[in-house]
Design a protein around this motif. Structure first.
Motif, PDB file in Angstrom:
ATOM      1  N   ILE A   1      -6.922 -14.535   3.286  1.00  0.00           N
ATOM      2  CA  ILE A   1      -6.187 -15.550   2.517  1.00  0.00           C
ATOM      3  C   ILE A   1      -5.313 -14.890   1.458  1.00  0.00           C
ATOM      4  CG2 ILE A   1      -6.448 -17.448   0.872  1.00  0.00           C
ATOM      5  CD1 ILE A   1      -8.950 -18.292   2.444  1.00  0.00           C
ATOM      6  N   LEU A   2      -5.843 -13.872   0.784  1.00  0.00           N
ATOM      7  CA  LEU A   2      -5.059 -13.155  -0.228  1.00  0.00           C
ATOM      8  C   LEU A   2      -3.837 -12.483   0.407  1.00  0.00           C
ATOM      9  CD1 LEU A   2      -7.876 -11.504  -2.393  1.00  0.00           C
ATOM     10  CD2 LEU A   2      -6.398 -13.435  -3.028  1.00  0.00           C
ATOM     11  N   GLY A   3      -4.029 -11.901   1.599  1.00  0.00           N
ATOM     12  CA  GLY A   3      -2.905 -11.268   2.291  1.00  0.00           C
ATOM     13  C   GLY A   3      -1.847 -12.270   2.687  1.00  0.00           C
ATOM     14  N   LEU A   4      -2.276 -13.436   3.168  1.00  0.00           N
ATOM     15  CA  LEU A   4      -1.325 -14.487   3.554  1.00  0.00           C
ATOM     16  C   LEU A   4      -0.563 -15.016   2.345  1.00  0.00           C
ATOM     17  CD1 LEU A   4      -3.540 -16.390   6.151  1.00  0.00           C
ATOM     18  CD2 LEU A   4      -1.433 -15.119   6.642  1.00  0.00           C
ATOM     19  N   LYS A   5      -1.251 -15.176   1.239  1.00  0.00           N
ATOM     20  CA  LYS A   5      -0.565 -15.612   0.019  1.00  0.00           C
ATOM     21  C   LYS A   5       0.451 -14.566  -0.429  1.00  0.00           C
ATOM     22  CE  LYS A   5      -4.113 -18.761  -1.780  1.00  0.00           C
ATOM     23  NZ  LYS A   5      -5.088 -19.031  -2.882  1.00  0.00           N
TER      24      LYS A   5
ATOM     25  N   ILE B   1      12.686  -9.866   9.270  1.00  0.00           N
ATOM     26  CA  ILE B   1      12.339 -11.192   9.779  1.00  0.00           C
ATOM     27  C   ILE B   1      11.656 -11.091  11.134  1.00  0.00           C
ATOM     28  CG2 ILE B   1      13.210 -13.474  10.368  1.00  0.00           C
ATOM     29  CD1 ILE B   1      13.287 -12.751   7.395  1.00  0.00           C
ATOM     30  N   GLN B   2      12.074 -10.137  11.959  1.00  0.00           N
ATOM     31  CA  GLN B   2      11.391  -9.959  13.235  1.00  0.00           C
ATOM     32  C   GLN B   2       9.936  -9.537  13.023  1.00  0.00           C
ATOM     33  OE1 GLN B   2      12.989  -8.684  16.889  1.00  0.00           O
ATOM     34  NE2 GLN B   2      15.069  -8.359  16.099  1.00  0.00           N
ATOM     35  N   VAL B   3       9.683  -8.733  12.012  1.00  0.00           N
ATOM     36  CA  VAL B   3       8.300  -8.357  11.699  1.00  0.00           C
ATOM     37  C   VAL B   3       7.509  -9.583  11.257  1.00  0.00           C
ATOM     38  CG1 VAL B   3       6.845  -7.105  10.044  1.00  0.00           C
ATOM     39  CG2 VAL B   3       8.737  -5.935  11.168  1.00  0.00           C
ATOM     40  N   LEU B   4       8.097 -10.397  10.392  1.00  0.00           N
ATOM     41  CA  LEU B   4       7.408 -11.608   9.937  1.00  0.00           C
ATOM     42  C   LEU B   4       7.132 -12.556  11.098  1.00  0.00           C
ATOM     43  CD1 LEU B   4       9.373 -12.202   6.611  1.00  0.00           C
ATOM     44  CD2 LEU B   4       6.969 -11.537   6.822  1.00  0.00           C
ATOM     45  N   ASP B   5       8.094 -12.704  12.009  1.00  0.00           N
ATOM     46  CA  ASP B   5       7.876 -13.522  13.202  1.00  0.00           C
ATOM     47  C   ASP B   5       6.709 -12.974  14.019  1.00  0.00           C
ATOM     48  OD1 ASP B   5       9.834 -15.432  12.770  1.00  0.00           O
ATOM     49  OD2 ASP B   5      11.347 -14.414  13.981  1.00  0.00           O
TER      50      ASP B   5
ATOM     51  N   ILE C   1       4.536  -5.188   2.582  1.00  0.00           N
ATOM     52  CA  ILE C   1       4.016  -4.429   3.723  1.00  0.00           C
ATOM     53  C   ILE C   1       2.511  -4.203   3.606  1.00  0.00           C
ATOM     54  CG2 ILE C   1       4.081  -2.189   4.890  1.00  0.00           C
ATOM     55  CD1 ILE C   1       7.079  -2.142   4.458  1.00  0.00           C
ATOM     56  N   GLN C   2       2.030  -3.919   2.388  1.00  0.00           N
ATOM     57  CA  GLN C   2       0.593  -3.719   2.204  1.00  0.00           C
ATOM     58  C   GLN C   2      -0.186  -4.989   2.539  1.00  0.00           C
ATOM     59  OE1 GLN C   2      -1.063  -0.754   1.516  1.00  0.00           O
ATOM     60  NE2 GLN C   2      -2.764  -2.067   2.135  1.00  0.00           N
ATOM     61  N   ASP C   3       0.400  -6.151   2.258  1.00  0.00           N
ATOM     62  CA  ASP C   3      -0.254  -7.412   2.612  1.00  0.00           C
ATOM     63  C   ASP C   3      -0.394  -7.552   4.129  1.00  0.00           C
ATOM     64  OD1 ASP C   3      -0.662  -8.606  -0.001  1.00  0.00           O
ATOM     65  OD2 ASP C   3       1.511  -8.845  -0.091  1.00  0.00           O
ATOM     66  N   ILE C   4       0.618  -7.084   4.877  1.00  0.00           N
ATOM     67  CA  ILE C   4       0.533  -7.114   6.337  1.00  0.00           C
ATOM     68  C   ILE C   4      -0.621  -6.241   6.816  1.00  0.00           C
ATOM     69  CG2 ILE C   4       1.719  -6.489   8.482  1.00  0.00           C
ATOM     70  CD1 ILE C   4       4.350  -7.250   7.130  1.00  0.00           C
ATOM     71  N   VAL C   5      -0.725  -5.048   6.248  1.00  0.00           N
ATOM     72  CA  VAL C   5      -1.832  -4.143   6.595  1.00  0.00           C
ATOM     73  C   VAL C   5      -3.175  -4.790   6.262  1.00  0.00           C
ATOM     74  CG1 VAL C   5      -2.893  -1.908   6.113  1.00  0.00           C
ATOM     75  CG2 VAL C   5      -0.397  -2.097   6.278  1.00  0.00           C
ATOM     76  N   ASP C   6      -3.257  -5.409   5.085  1.00  0.00           N
ATOM     77  CA  ASP C   6      -4.503  -6.065   4.670  1.00  0.00           C
ATOM     78  C   ASP C   6      -4.886  -7.203   5.612  1.00  0.00           C
ATOM     79  OD1 ASP C   6      -4.689  -4.342   2.547  1.00  0.00           O
ATOM     80  OD2 ASP C   6      -3.947  -5.761   1.049  1.00  0.00           O
ATOM     81  N   ILE C   7      -3.887  -7.946   6.097  1.00  0.00           N
ATOM     82  CA  ILE C   7      -4.156  -9.058   7.016  1.00  0.00           C
ATOM     83  C   ILE C   7      -4.834  -8.569   8.287  1.00  0.00           C
ATOM     84  CG2 ILE C   7      -2.993 -10.647   8.611  1.00  0.00           C
ATOM     85  CD1 ILE C   7      -1.051 -11.302   6.304  1.00  0.00           C
ATOM     86  N   TYR C   8      -4.311  -7.482   8.861  1.00  0.00           N
ATOM     87  CA  TYR C   8      -4.895  -6.968  10.101  1.00  0.00           C
ATOM     88  C   TYR C   8      -6.258  -6.321   9.853  1.00  0.00           C
ATOM     89  CZ  TYR C   8      -0.722  -8.170  12.673  1.00  0.00           C
ATOM     90  OH  TYR C   8       0.284  -8.888  13.268  1.00  0.00           O
ATOM     91  N   ASP C   9      -6.409  -5.654   8.722  1.00  0.00           N
ATOM     92  CA  ASP C   9      -7.720  -5.091   8.374  1.00  0.00           C
ATOM     93  C   ASP C   9      -8.752  -6.200   8.187  1.00  0.00           C
ATOM     94  OD1 ASP C   9      -6.784  -2.537   8.534  1.00  0.00           O
ATOM     95  OD2 ASP C   9      -6.535  -2.263   6.369  1.00  0.00           O
ATOM     96  N   SER C  10      -8.345  -7.304   7.534  1.00  0.00           N
ATOM     97  CA  SER C  10      -9.279  -8.394   7.258  1.00  0.00           C
ATOM     98  C   SER C  10      -9.676  -9.127   8.534  1.00  0.00           C
ATOM     99  CB  SER C  10      -8.670  -9.373   6.243  1.00  0.00           C
ATOM    100  OG  SER C  10      -7.516 -10.012   6.772  1.00  0.00           O
TER     101      SER C  10
ATOM    102  N   GLU D   1      15.558  -6.230   1.199  1.00  0.00           N
ATOM    103  CA  GLU D   1      14.706  -5.227   1.842  1.00  0.00           C
ATOM    104  C   GLU D   1      13.615  -4.737   0.881  1.00  0.00           C
ATOM    105  OE1 GLU D   1      14.908  -4.041   5.091  1.00  0.00           O
ATOM    106  OE2 GLU D   1      16.411  -5.595   5.427  1.00  0.00           O
ATOM    107  N   LEU D   2      13.966  -4.559  -0.378  1.00  0.00           N
ATOM    108  CA  LEU D   2      12.979  -4.137  -1.378  1.00  0.00           C
ATOM    109  C   LEU D   2      11.925  -5.218  -1.581  1.00  0.00           C
ATOM    110  CD1 LEU D   2      15.380  -2.518  -4.020  1.00  0.00           C
ATOM    111  CD2 LEU D   2      13.834  -1.326  -2.458  1.00  0.00           C
ATOM    112  N   ASP D   3      12.363  -6.474  -1.559  1.00  0.00           N
ATOM    113  CA  ASP D   3      11.413  -7.589  -1.669  1.00  0.00           C
ATOM    114  C   ASP D   3      10.414  -7.545  -0.517  1.00  0.00           C
ATOM    115  OD1 ASP D   3      12.766  -8.541  -3.904  1.00  0.00           O
ATOM    116  OD2 ASP D   3      13.962  -9.975  -2.752  1.00  0.00           O
ATOM    117  N   PHE D   4      10.922  -7.311   0.684  1.00  0.00           N
ATOM    118  CA  PHE D   4      10.046  -7.251   1.852  1.00  0.00           C
ATOM    119  C   PHE D   4       9.083  -6.078   1.768  1.00  0.00           C
ATOM    120  CE2 PHE D   4       9.186  -5.441   6.060  1.00  0.00           C
ATOM    121  CZ  PHE D   4       8.528  -6.507   6.657  1.00  0.00           C
ATOM    122  N   ALA D   5       9.587  -4.946   1.301  1.00  0.00           N
ATOM    123  CA  ALA D   5       8.758  -3.737   1.239  1.00  0.00           C
ATOM    124  C   ALA D   5       7.490  -3.949   0.409  1.00  0.00           C
ATOM    125  CB  ALA D   5       9.571  -2.573   0.669  1.00  0.00           C
TER     126      ALA D   5
END
Length: 357
Positions: free
Chosen positions: A146-150, A220-224, A127-136, A120-124
């Motif tokens: 691309i940076l967010g996906l990486k 995992i549901q969030v990643l899906d 989270i900022q990368d997920i936000v960056d993906i939608y902002d981008s 869970e800590l690894d996933f946390a």
């Protein structure tokens, strides 16, 4: 519980006023403590009670309502509200974690919760990368995308590496025979308590809830949802139902991601090969994670269940009520099929794992 004295002590407990709890952390801690007591009470021995005393049932039920959860030992109790720092001055990670409320088999079984807390800590961290993906996507900034996906790929790789650490300190036989029965819920999916459990002071009709399961994690549901992985009708139905066992805030975050712009559609329409490659790398990482998770589950559940001495007591069915091997193979296969086929790219093969279902 080991001394078979817990149940008699539960009958002596006073009815505590849950209204005196203050804030989210205290409610989460109370849920974990009461869930542990309740499951120890029910599964202490083979003489299984059908009524949970009101001293546990009443506060646990109302605390569950406050948290948006069901009154059963769930992922919150096993993982999300289970860990704390050993040294408050050091970083929160697996080397500096201890469990707050040990489950049966402690200290040998503590490692199960600690590893999942680290996942869970690894996933946390992603989270900022997920936000960056939608902002981008909104700003059409494909370099940032691309940076967010990486970042997401790296997050999933970390989660996979942590999952495989389960072997370091947890023996499969101990997990299967000591800890896993403790996670069992009550209801039609349960061979031992099929009618459910009566909560004294709450309901004269037995209540039915599935037991703790890794599927109750929102990660995992969030990643899906982010990557647009679509599962079979049966798997999707189960994944939707299991959200009732997630904290309300986790469900809301998952819903927000699901109803947001489609990353998959954006990637498919992009003219930037780097975007498509980075997206595929995320999916390939998720395939690898699901493969590792499946193999760990096989080693800790399926193989011990094939021991003739244990088969009569437990089954290879998931504590969440699924045939876990078929379910995990299905979700992995759907993830494989989500990978985009690009010119010159080596396709991901949905190879059949050597697992007897």
């Amino acid at each position: 519980m080991a001394s078979r004295k817990l149940r008699s002590e539960v009958y002596k407990l006073p009815l505590l006023d849950f209204h005196l709890l203050n804030g989210q952390e205290e409610y989460c801690l109370a849920h974990t403590l009461l869930a542990t007591i309740a499951h120890c009470f029910v599964w202490q021995d083979n003489d299984i009670p059908k009524i949970l005393p009101k001293a546990v049932a009443i506060p646990w039920f109302h605390i569950s309502q406050y948290l948006g959860l069901n009154p059963v030992y769930c992922y919150l109790d096993c993982v999300l509200a289970m860990g704390r720092k050993v040294d408050p001055n050091r970083e929160l990670d697996l080397s500096n974690l201890e469990v707050i409320c040990p489950a049966p088999g402690s200290p040998h079984t503590d490692w199960f919760s600690l590893v999942l807390i680290q996942v869970e800590l690894d996933f946390a961290k992603g989270i900022q990368d997920i936000v960056d993906i939608y902002d981008s996507m909104d700003s059409e900034d494909e370099r940032r995308l691309i940076l967010g996906l990486k970042g997401i790929e790296n997050t999933v790789r970390r989660m996979q590496q942590t999952t495989t650490r389960m072997y370091e300190r947890l023996d499969p036989a101990v997990f299967y025979n000591v800890l896993r029965p403790f996670y069992e819920g009550w209801g039609a999916h349960s061979k031992l308590l099929p009618e459910g459990l009566i909560f004294e002071g709450i309901s004269d009709t037995p209540l039915q809830f599935v037991g703790g399961s890794a599927a109750q994690s929102s990660t995992i549901q969030v990643l899906d949802a982010v990557l647009g992985v679509e599962h079979s009708e049966d798997a999707d139905r189960y994944l939707k139902q299991i959200r009732e066992y997630m904290p309300a805030g986790h469900r809301e975050f998952l819903y927000t991601v699901e109803t947001g712009p489609s990353l998959k559609t954006y990637v498919q329409q992009s003219q930037h090969d780097g975007v498509k490659t980075a997206y595929n790398q995320c999916l390939k990482a998720l395939v690898d994670f699901r493969t590792s998770h499946l193999l760990v589950a096989v080693d800790y559940v399926l193989k011990p269940s094939q021991n003739k001495e244990e088969r009569q007591h437990h089954s290879a069915q998931g504590t969440g009520g699924t045939n876990f091997v078929s379910f995990l193979k299905s979700t992995r296969g759907r993830t494989v099929r989500s990978v985009l086929q690009l010119d010159g790219d080596t396709p991901v093969v949905n190879k059949e794992l050597n697992i007897n279902t």
